[in-house]
Enzyme design. Structure first.
Site, PDB file in Angstrom:
ATOM      1  N   HIS A 106      -8.775  -0.555  -6.005  1.00 35.75           N
ATOM      2  CA  HIS A 106      -7.857  -1.204  -5.070  1.00 35.75           C
ATOM      3  C   HIS A 106      -6.456  -0.672  -5.326  1.00 35.75           C
ATOM      4  CE1 HIS A 106     -10.934  -4.019  -3.883  1.00 35.75           C
ATOM      5  NE2 HIS A 106     -11.218  -4.149  -5.176  1.00 35.75           N
ATOM      6  N   TYR A 110       0.789  -1.231   0.000  1.00 35.73           N
ATOM      7  CA  TYR A 110       0.000   0.000   0.000  1.00 35.73           C
ATOM      8  C   TYR A 110       0.821   1.281   0.000  1.00 35.73           C
ATOM      9  CZ  TYR A 110      -3.327  -3.548   1.406  1.00 35.73           C
ATOM     10  OH  TYR A 110      -4.084  -4.687   1.453  1.00 35.73           O
TER      11      TYR A 110
END
Length: 145
Positions: free
Chosen positions: A101, A23
């Protein structure tokens, strides 16, 4: 001005702290700031909402229906793969919904490969980090037109 709702799911308040390999180090506030900035350029106001409660997410989606938003962006996190409750709430909407995402869910654990939202969203964008959000916003604005 178009009204777009950005829905952030479970654990996203931990962006910048959790699993930087997947991330990065960007925080949720930084993501939201970039969305708001791009939104202004595209003639859209972006409202962001994050929760770790599945029922709260459904309630916010219901509110989006009542508020008549023009589009919804959603990164539901792990809920993407099993929350039929959120899926059913999203199915109530009559506006474009774009699934986002940060990581490439298809290159990760097997359980992440399936989205229970896939059949009802306009499209999915994954694997581009924060750019997934920005691409999703561009797609939503385009879908509104």
């Amino acid at each position: 001005m178009k009204n777009i709702l950005m829905l952030h799911g479970i654990n996203h308040n931990m962006f910048g702290k959790r699993d930087p390999a997947q991330y990065g180090t960007i925080t949720l506030d930084e993501i939201d700031a970039q969305l708001k900035s791009l939104g202004k350029e595209l003639g859209a106001e972006v409202q962001s909402y994050q929760t770790n409660g599945e029922g709260d997410m459904c309630e916010r989606i219901h509110q989006a229906f009542t508020d008549k938003v023009d589009a919804v962006l959603i990164n539901a996190g792990a809920w993407t793969h099993y929350s039929y409750g959120i899926r059913d709430a999203l199915a109530i909407l009559t506006v474009p919904v774009v699934e986002i995402h940060m990581s490439n869910i298809h290159a990760r654990e097997e359980f992440r490969h399936k989205s229970v939202f896939a059949e009802i969203v306009r499209g999915q964008i994954c694997g581009f980090g924060v750019d997934s959000y920005l691409l999703g916003l561009r797609a939503a604005v385009s879908a509104i037109k």
